[in-house]
Write a protein that holds these residues in place. Structure first.
Motif, PDB file in Angstrom:
ATOM      1  N   TYR A 136      -5.751   2.110  -7.776  1.00 41.27           N
ATOM      2  CA  TYR A 136      -4.418   1.523  -7.682  1.00 41.27           C
ATOM      3  C   TYR A 136      -3.586   1.872  -8.911  1.00 41.27           C
ATOM      4  N   THR A 175      -1.292  -5.839  -2.727  1.00 42.18           N
ATOM      5  CA  THR A 175      -0.815  -5.906  -4.106  1.00 42.18           C
ATOM      6  C   THR A 175       0.493  -6.679  -4.174  1.00 42.18           C
ATOM      7  N   VAL A 211      -2.175   0.931  -3.663  1.00 36.83           N
ATOM      8  CA  VAL A 211      -3.622   0.735  -3.626  1.00 36.83           C
ATOM      9  C   VAL A 211      -4.191   1.601  -2.507  1.00 36.83           C
ATOM     10  N   TYR A 251       1.258  -4.935  -9.840  1.00 39.71           N
ATOM     11  CA  TYR A 251       0.407  -4.000  -9.104  1.00 39.71           C
ATOM     12  C   TYR A 251       1.229  -3.365  -7.987  1.00 39.71           C
TER      13      TYR A 251
END
Length: 463
Positions: free
Chosen positions: A105, A63, A93, A90
């Motif tokens: 995530y 991410t 995860v 992001y």
């Protein structure tokens, strides 16, 4: 005007012109290096630009949460099997237990427009999502709108069972357990109940910066929740019934020899050689592990190299290797027990990496003491991957002069193509330009007969 005076003036002019030429050359060279980096730099802003990876057993999810938010999953052959950049950032995860091709995530969207969910933009939409890698189908598991965007994200979530998820909430300096079916918060721990607001980061803007949470499933601390308070430089252990277990706290406020604004600690239980904690010691530019011995935390292993700049995730894999995310080193790598980099892939600003087949946070990895790992540090004779080239040496010089935290902050907000060499070239070019301007001003004042008298002078005996 005397001949001597004219000669001095000519010599002065020649010296000035030499300096001008030298400084102009430095400015132009720096600009050229920066321009070259802008056209030939690393980028993951689109799937087509994502760097290729060498084959590796299992799937690796990465991410990014910086200039471009992305999530990329590499297959065993090194090809990209999944890519998404629809969210702004992001973070955590994890694989989903029992679902071979499904991951979960945390992500954040920045809201720029004023509306019912954002009265004073920018705001944040924080989500826990699940995606089927084989179909690309995305499912929102839980979401919440928050009033701010800076320090307003959920960096981590830890699934407890099919319905409940632990969430690290930076916005409110809390950890909470939510039932994603009913959206009822079943348990909550507030860092302000244990720590004075005078410590840590600026209150209430970004005080604790809770960036990781992990539920401990076995051993002496079974049922405890491990929490990373970045701005307090501490990893703490919370009993949901009685509160924080102070005897187990790792680190201390501003004790930078232990940890300096750490990220993503990973707990290793007794069954795998613990209790131990692998942690990314971010501002110290190293990954380290602490072993519990005689009621104390003792550093049992550390790893770094010349390129490592700002690690933010480290997981011990079942094969004894350590999977490391080095954000400002622009890479994700797998380090062997001997300290060698066995696998590596470039990434602009990676946040977390997960080897999906090894379970949540690599559930099968053993402690450094159990494996007999030997430490390796950046000053142990390692050679930077930039080699002995001028730009690489320049980057090392700038990094040694500029405070580590400032250097990281500038890299984090700089353009996506600007890495350490480009930043070093830009720094030298700016300094040369400012020096040139300062000299020109000084020369003009001197030629005009304007002098600057020091406010401090030595008084003679007779006045």
């Amino acid at each position: 005007m005397s001949a001597g005076s004219s000669l001095r003036r000519v010599r002065s002019g020649l010296s000035r012109n030499r300096l001008r030429i030298a400084l102009a050359a430095i400015v132009l060279l720096s600009a050229g290096l920066v321009a070259a980096g802008s056209t030939d730099g690393l980028s993951t802003a689109s799937e087509e630009e994502v760097p290729s990876a060498e084959p590796r057993e299992g799937h690796t999810a990465i991410t990014e949460s910086g200039r471009a938010g992305t999530i990329t999953v590499y297959g065993p052959d090194g090809d990209v099997v999944y890519y998404d950049n629809s969210r702004t950032k992001y973070f955590d995860v994890d694989p989903v237990e029992g679902e071979e091709s499904v991951i979960e995530y945390t992500a954040t969207d920045t809201i720029h427009s004023e509306g019912p969910t954002c009265s004073d933009p920018p705001c944040a939409l924080n989500v826990v999502e699940r995606v089927d890698l084989s179909t690309g189908e995305v499912e929102v598991i839980y979401e919440r709108y928050d009033y701010k965007e800076v320090a307003g994200e959920w960096h981590d979530a830890d699934r407890i069972d099919d319905e409940r998820v632990l969430i690290a909430d930076i916005v409110a300096d809390q950890v909470f357990l939510v039932n994603t079916e009913t959206e009822v918060v079943e348990w909550l721990w507030d860092a302000q109940s244990e720590f004075p607001v005078e410590e840590g980061g600026p209150y209430p803007t970004d005080w604790a910066h809770i960036n990781d949470v992990e539920y401990i499933e076995e051993g002496e601390l079974e049922g405890h929740v491990m929490v990373s308070l970045r701005n307090q430089d501490q990893v703490v252990f919370v009993d949901p019934e009685t509160g924080m277990n102070e005897n187990w706290t790792l680190g201390a406020e501003d004790d930078y020899d232990v940890m300096y604004e750490q990220h993503n600690p990973d707990y290793i239980p007794e069954s795998r050689g613990g209790p131990a904690v692998v942690v990314s010691d971010s501002e110290n530019g190293r990954v380290e592990e602490f072993q519990r011995e005689d009621g104390e935390w003792v550093r049992s292993w550390e790893w770094s190299d010349e390129r490592m700049q700002w690690p933010r995730d480290a997981d011990r894999l079942p094969n004894g290797n350590t999977l490391i995310t080095d954000t400002h080193g622009n890479r994700v790598m797998e380090v062997t027990p001997d300290g060698e980099i066995e696998w590596q892939v470039e990434s602009t600003l990676p946040y977390e990496a997960e080897r999906l087949e090894t379970g949540d946070e690599s559930a099968g990895g053993e402690s450094a003491r159990e494996l007999g790992l030997e430490s390796r540090t950046a000053d142990a004779g390692d050679e930077d991957e930039d080699g002995l080239d001028v730009l690489g040496s320049l980057a090392g010089l700038v990094r040694s002069i500029v405070p580590h935290r400032v250097y990281n902050a500038i890299l984090f907000v700089s353009p996506a193509w600007m890495g350490r060499p480009e930043f070093a070239a830009a720094t030298v070019g700016i300094l040369a330009g400012l020096s040139w301007i300062g000299l020109e001003i000084a020369w003009r004042l001197h030629d005009a007969g304007v002098g600057v008298r020091s406010p401090v002078y030595r008084s003679g005996r007779d006045e």
